[in-house]
Structure formats: structure tokens, C-alpha cells
Design a protein around this motif. Sequence first.
Motif, mmCIF file in Angstrom:
data_model
loop_
_atom_site.group_PDB
_atom_site.id
_atom_site.type_symbol
_atom_site.label_atom_id
_atom_site.label_comp_id
_atom_site.label_asym_id
_atom_site.label_seq_id
_atom_site.Cartn_x
_atom_site.Cartn_y
_atom_site.Cartn_z
ATOM 1 N N PRO A 43 92.622 88.107 40.484
ATOM 2 C CA PRO A 43 92.075 89.365 41.023
ATOM 3 C C PRO A 43 91.296 89.113 42.305
ATOM 4 O O PRO A 43 90.465 88.207 42.381
ATOM 5 N N GLU A 44 91.588 89.893 43.317
ATOM 6 C CA GLU A 44 90.910 89.761 44.609
ATOM 7 C C GLU A 44 89.757 90.761 44.681
ATOM 8 O O GLU A 44 89.926 91.943 44.396
ATOM 9 N N LYS A 45 88.585 90.252 45.084
ATOM 10 C CA LYS A 45 87.426 91.130 45.245
ATOM 11 C C LYS A 45 87.423 91.708 46.658
ATOM 12 O O LYS A 45 87.538 90.979 47.640
ATOM 13 N N LYS A 46 87.298 93.004 46.751
ATOM 14 C CA LYS A 46 87.317 93.666 48.055
ATOM 15 C C LYS A 46 85.907 93.674 48.655
ATOM 16 O O LYS A 46 85.228 94.689 48.722
ATOM 17 N N ASP A 47 85.454 92.472 49.050
ATOM 18 C CA ASP A 47 84.112 92.362 49.606
ATOM 19 C C ASP A 47 84.138 91.868 51.053
ATOM 20 O O ASP A 47 83.162 91.342 51.574
ATOM 21 N N GLY A 48 85.305 92.025 51.686
ATOM 22 C CA GLY A 48 85.391 91.654 53.086
ATOM 23 C C GLY A 48 85.522 90.166 53.347
ATOM 24 O O GLY A 48 85.289 89.720 54.470
ATOM 25 N N LYS A 49 85.872 89.391 52.341
ATOM 26 C CA LYS A 49 86.004 87.956 52.550
ATOM 27 C C LYS A 49 87.157 87.661 53.494
ATOM 28 O O LYS A 49 88.213 88.275 53.420
ATOM 29 N N GLU A 50 86.942 86.695 54.392
ATOM 30 C CA GLU A 50 88.027 86.269 55.255
ATOM 31 C C GLU A 50 89.059 85.516 54.446
ATOM 32 O O GLU A 50 88.801 85.049 53.340
ATOM 33 N N LEU A 51 90.231 85.374 55.042
ATOM 34 C CA LEU A 51 91.375 84.804 54.328
ATOM 35 C C LEU A 51 91.055 83.469 53.683
ATOM 36 O O LEU A 51 91.374 83.239 52.513
ATOM 37 N N PHE A 52 90.410 82.558 54.418
ATOM 38 C CA PHE A 52 90.205 81.200 53.935
ATOM 39 C C PHE A 52 89.198 81.118 52.796
ATOM 40 O O PHE A 52 89.042 80.069 52.190
ATOM 41 N N LYS A 53 88.493 82.208 52.517
ATOM 42 C CA LYS A 53 87.509 82.202 51.436
ATOM 43 C C LYS A 53 87.924 83.097 50.278
ATOM 44 O O LYS A 53 87.126 83.399 49.408
ATOM 45 N N ARG A 54 89.196 83.498 50.274
ATOM 46 C CA ARG A 54 89.698 84.321 49.182
ATOM 47 C C ARG A 54 90.204 83.440 48.051
ATOM 48 O O ARG A 54 90.797 82.373 48.297
ATOM 49 N N PRO A 55 89.980 83.849 46.793
ATOM 50 C CA PRO A 55 90.395 83.017 45.653
ATOM 51 C C PRO A 55 91.870 82.649 45.672
ATOM 52 O O PRO A 55 92.226 81.516 45.357
ATOM 53 N N ALA A 56 92.744 83.592 46.039
ATOM 54 C CA ALA A 56 94.178 83.311 46.033
ATOM 55 C C ALA A 56 94.530 82.230 47.043
ATOM 56 O O ALA A 56 95.376 81.361 46.774
ATOM 57 N N PHE A 57 93.896 82.269 48.207
ATOM 58 C CA PHE A 57 94.179 81.252 49.228
ATOM 59 C C PHE A 57 93.700 79.878 48.755
ATOM 60 O O PHE A 57 94.412 78.875 48.897
ATOM 61 N N VAL A 58 92.495 79.831 48.208
ATOM 62 C CA VAL A 58 91.959 78.555 47.707
ATOM 63 C C VAL A 58 92.863 77.991 46.618
ATOM 64 O O VAL A 58 93.180 76.797 46.606
ATOM 65 N N LEU A 59 93.296 78.859 45.697
ATOM 66 C CA LEU A 59 94.179 78.404 44.620
ATOM 67 C C LEU A 59 95.495 77.872 45.183
ATOM 68 O O LEU A 59 96.009 76.849 44.710
ATOM 69 N N ALA A 60 96.036 78.546 46.176
ATOM 70 C CA ALA A 60 97.297 78.097 46.767
ATOM 71 C C ALA A 60 97.174 76.685 47.332
ATOM 72 O O ALA A 60 98.058 75.845 47.149
ATOM 73 N N VAL A 61 96.060 76.404 47.996
ATOM 74 C CA VAL A 61 95.848 75.062 48.546
ATOM 75 C C VAL A 61 95.674 74.041 47.429
ATOM 76 O O VAL A 61 96.238 72.942 47.470
ATOM 77 N N LEU A 62 94.886 74.396 46.413
ATOM 78 C CA LEU A 62 94.641 73.467 45.310
ATOM 79 C C LEU A 62 95.928 73.108 44.577
ATOM 80 O O LEU A 62 96.069 71.989 44.065
ATOM 81 N N LEU A 63 96.878 74.041 44.519
ATOM 82 C CA LEU A 63 98.135 73.772 43.824
ATOM 83 C C LEU A 63 99.148 73.090 44.746
ATOM 84 O O LEU A 63 99.685 72.030 44.425
ATOM 85 N N LEU A 64 99.419 73.703 45.900
ATOM 86 C CA LEU A 64 100.469 73.185 46.780
ATOM 87 C C LEU A 64 100.125 71.817 47.360
ATOM 88 O O LEU A 64 101.007 70.969 47.530
ATOM 89 N N TRP A 65 98.852 71.592 47.665
ATOM 90 C CA TRP A 65 98.428 70.346 48.288
ATOM 91 C C TRP A 65 97.746 69.409 47.301
ATOM 92 O O TRP A 65 96.980 68.529 47.709
ATOM 93 N N ASN A 66 98.026 69.592 46.026
ATOM 94 C CA ASN A 66 97.396 68.733 45.022
ATOM 95 C C ASN A 66 97.686 67.262 45.312
ATOM 96 O O ASN A 66 98.844 66.844 45.421
ATOM 97 N N PHE A 67 96.632 66.474 45.421
ATOM 98 C CA PHE A 67 96.762 65.057 45.781
ATOM 99 C C PHE A 67 97.585 64.281 44.762
ATOM 100 O O PHE A 67 98.453 63.474 45.127
ATOM 101 N N GLY A 68 97.351 64.533 43.470
ATOM 102 C CA GLY A 68 98.060 63.795 42.427
ATOM 103 C C GLY A 68 99.554 64.003 42.488
ATOM 104 O O GLY A 68 100.337 63.046 42.394
ATOM 105 N N LEU A 69 99.976 65.254 42.655
ATOM 106 C CA LEU A 69 101.411 65.533 42.745
ATOM 107 C C LEU A 69 102.046 64.881 43.965
ATOM 108 O O LEU A 69 103.164 64.371 43.904
ATOM 109 N N LEU A 70 101.327 64.885 45.069
ATOM 110 C CA LEU A 70 101.881 64.313 46.298
ATOM 111 C C LEU A 70 102.174 62.827 46.140
ATOM 112 O O LEU A 70 103.253 62.348 46.494
ATOM 113 N N ILE A 71 101.218 62.074 45.591
ATOM 114 C CA ILE A 71 101.436 60.623 45.536
ATOM 115 C C ILE A 71 102.337 60.229 44.367
ATOM 116 O O ILE A 71 103.110 59.278 44.467
#
Length: 524
Positions: free
Chosen positions: A127-155
Motif C-alpha cells: 500500500p502506498e501512502k499519499k503523503d507526497g513522498k518522492e519516488l526514491f522514498k516510496r515503499p514500492a520503489f525500495v522493495l523493488a531495489v531490495l528484491l531485484l538487486w539482492n546481493f545474495g541472488l547476484l553472487i
Amino acid sequence: MAASRVEDWKWFLVLAAGVSLLKCLLIPTYHSTDFEVHRNWLAITHSLPISQWYYEDTSEWTLDYPPLFAWFEYLLSQIGRYFDKEMLAVQNLNYGSTATIIFQRLTVIFTDILFMYAARECCRCIPEKKDGKELFKRPAFVLAVLLLWNFGLLIVDHIHFQYNGFLFGLLLLSVARLFQNRNLESALLFAILLNFKHIFLYVAPAYGIYLLRSYCFTSSKPDGSLKWNTFSFLRLASLGLIVCSVFAVSFGPFIAMGQLPQVLSRLFPFKRGLCHAYWAPNFWALYNVIDKALSVIGLKCGFLNIESIPKASMTGGLVQEFQHTVLPSVSPLTTLICTFISIMPAVCCLWLKCRGPYGFLHCLILCALGSFLFGWHVHEKAILIAILPLSLLAVKGKKEAGIFLVLSTTGHLSLFPLLFTAQELPIKILLMLLFTVYSFSALRDLFREDRLLSWLEVLYLCGLIPLGIFCELFYPLTPWKERFPFLPLLLTSVYCALGVMQSWLKLYILLLNESATVKPKKDQ
């Protein structure tokens, strides 16, 4: 709204394209024996009839994954023959032509498309909170980075070499479908996953209990307890039919040939030792070290003599089997009992206080961690079964974020011994630093908290820095490495085991507190 969705897809595609490019750059890097394992499976499934797949033993790396993964290898082999036919010969052991390396690396990269799609579906569940957060501080964006760029999966997938991204794609997509209330589809995906890699049996109790409670019971009382007269046998039959159909398709041919015992003996080789060659950072690593310490003290004090101590227990930090010297030796049954005890409170809480999909996800992670900590012959890579789903909880609340930071940092560092070649040292250190620094900064900004961790946790994590410097940079230059080659692995496993166990305990405390304070309401 449509324009907003297009923009969301744009930034997600940029993240996915960026990590795909990185994976392509990693194609020439070191690969482990797992590369030969999968090449051999390509050869077995391509060159031999199905009746011989689980009997072939020309190579020591025999086929020991469930049948759907064998068919997956068979399909890949149909493409692989256009790259290099020689890699599909069973007799060509340790074959690694340039075409073979490129082909196998590309198969991992392309099958990761499923993982990317699953990550996108998981982001849609946040769920996205409509509090004016910029893209890089939105939960969905953070989650996308944590999953797609996961260090363990990469190595693990793109250097060490495995197909975990594809398999975790099935797991995360199944989780996303539960959040979207598409229960039958989730059950189908998880059943397929089990028939690709049976290690995911670790989290099967969470699926079984949640689907039974939230899908087969159509309503509950105001206090959250179940109304037994609302149990739907039709829904139970639908679930059973889906799961049994997948297993029938997967194992049916081998049952018809009378080969089920042979297949199961390959899937569950209990003759292997308590610990994998690379000790996983779990309870048994601590148990082994305590036993070694007591044996040394016993020798110094004269309580033991050198003849009474099994050779492996004194010199074999990398061995797979040994008898404990002082403490009782551990059997597979003992680990099964310990694992069962470790997951039961989470399973019971899920049944009594369901708390919807987030309650299920909490239970799934605890099942994964319980099995990792107390299971038999656990691979260090299995920690990813807990870290990746925990990413979804990390963007939900600050307590979960703090647990994620400790578990992901210690769990990822424990994977360092998998890459022991000098040329990969800068790569793994840089990728680890990038992912860890981003995780800390992004989650802190997300919850607007200066401190997500206690001072004791910060102190513990800071201890990973001198540990890594000693094991990766200093120790290889000393003369001790010839006499005690296992010492860096032992230190890494034991130190990281403390962080993994602390994360497991904190998750349990959080679960029990939330279950005790949950408001009476109907299941979601």
C-alpha cells in the motif's frame, strides 16, 4: 491513474534493465562446481531415456532435484545443442567450453524474467501512502531495489551459478497471489515450486495452515476464532485436486516405472553429514564449535587423549561428516524434532490469530529460519529463503526493517566463502557494500527514523567489518592458512550465526506481541 501506472512501470523497467546488464557483465567470472552439476543434468536429460535419469552416476553430481526441474533441464538442453553439442555428452565430465559457459549463464539471466515479474507483483501489493513522498522514498520503489538487486541472488546465481532467481520468482509470485486473494493460483504455483526444488518444503507448513484457515473456512467469529459450520469441503477438494495434480504430473511417470524409491533416495540423501561442507551460520555451527572448544580444553586438562578424538573433529572444518567428541552426536531425527519444535509456535499463531497475508508471510519467514537454524545438512544459500520474503515486511514497519537489516547483512556476509577466488574479491565486496548501504539509508528514510537498530545491534554489525578484513584480506597472507584452512569459514559461520539467531528470536517476539494485541476481527 493510467499515466501514474506507466511511470511506475518505467522506473521498474529501469531497475530491471540495470541489474540485467550487470548480470551480463558477470558472465566471465568464476563459477563453482554447481556449473558442472547443471551441465551434467543437461547431458543426462538430453542423452538418456527418462528411465535412467535418476540412476545415472557417471559423474558424482547425480540428478537430485525433483522431476519438474529435470524436465526444465531437458527443455534447456534442446536449445543448448545449438550452442555446443559436446556439453550434452554424459561422458564429457567437467566440460566448459566458451559456448557452454555463455549458454548456461544466459539461461540463468533469461529465466530471471520470472523473478522480475514476481517482484513487480509483490510491489503492487504494498500500500502506498499519499503523503507526497518522492519516488526514491516510496515503499514500492525500495522493495523493488531490495528484491531485484539482492546481493545474495547476484553472487549465488550469476557468479557461483545456480537457478535460484527463477525458483524464488515462483515463491514470490505465489506470495503475491495470496495478497491478491487468488488462493488457488497461489497453491498451484507453490506446488509447482515444490516439484522444482524440494528445499521449499521448509515453508510448506505456512502455506498449508494459511490456506486451510483463510480459504477453506468462509467466515470466523467476531473474536477471530473459526466457525466450524462454515468449513467448505468443496474448497478443500479444490486445493487438494490442484496440489495432487501437480505431483501426479511430476512423479507419475516414475511411479509407473516403479522408480519412486530411487527418486526419493536421491532427493533425501540422509547419509550426508550434519553440516554442509561450507558450514551454514546456524545453531549446529555453534554446537560444533562448542564441541571443538571442549575437546581442546579436555586435551589441555588431561580429561581426553588424542587417540580418543576422531580425526575429522580436530582437523576437518570443511568436512561433511564427523562424530562429536564431547557433546552428543546429532542424528537426522534430532534435527527434525528440533526443526518441528522451532516452527510450531509460528504455525499455531497463524492458525489461532491469522492476521491475513502479513501473518502468513511472518509465519513463512519463521518456518524458513527455523529450518535453516536446526535442519540437517543445511546449505548456507538457504538463508535467502528467509531474506527475500522478509524484504516485503521490511517496508511495512520499522521493527521489521531493523530485523531485515541484521539478517540480510549477516546472511549475505556468510555467503562470502562461496567466492574464494582473488579476482572476485573486489566484486563481492563492492556489491555487498552497495546493497547494504542502500538498505540502511533507504529504510531509514522510509520510516524517518535515525535509528532502526539498538546500540548492541550496531556494535555487532560493526564487528563484521574486522571479521571480513581478517578472513578475506589478512588471513590468506599468513602461514596459518596451510595448517588451518577452515578457520576463516569457521569464524564467519559462528559470528554470523549469532545474528541469524537473534533475528529469528526478534521475529518470534514480534509475532507473539502482535498476536497478543490483535483486535478481534474477521479473517482478511
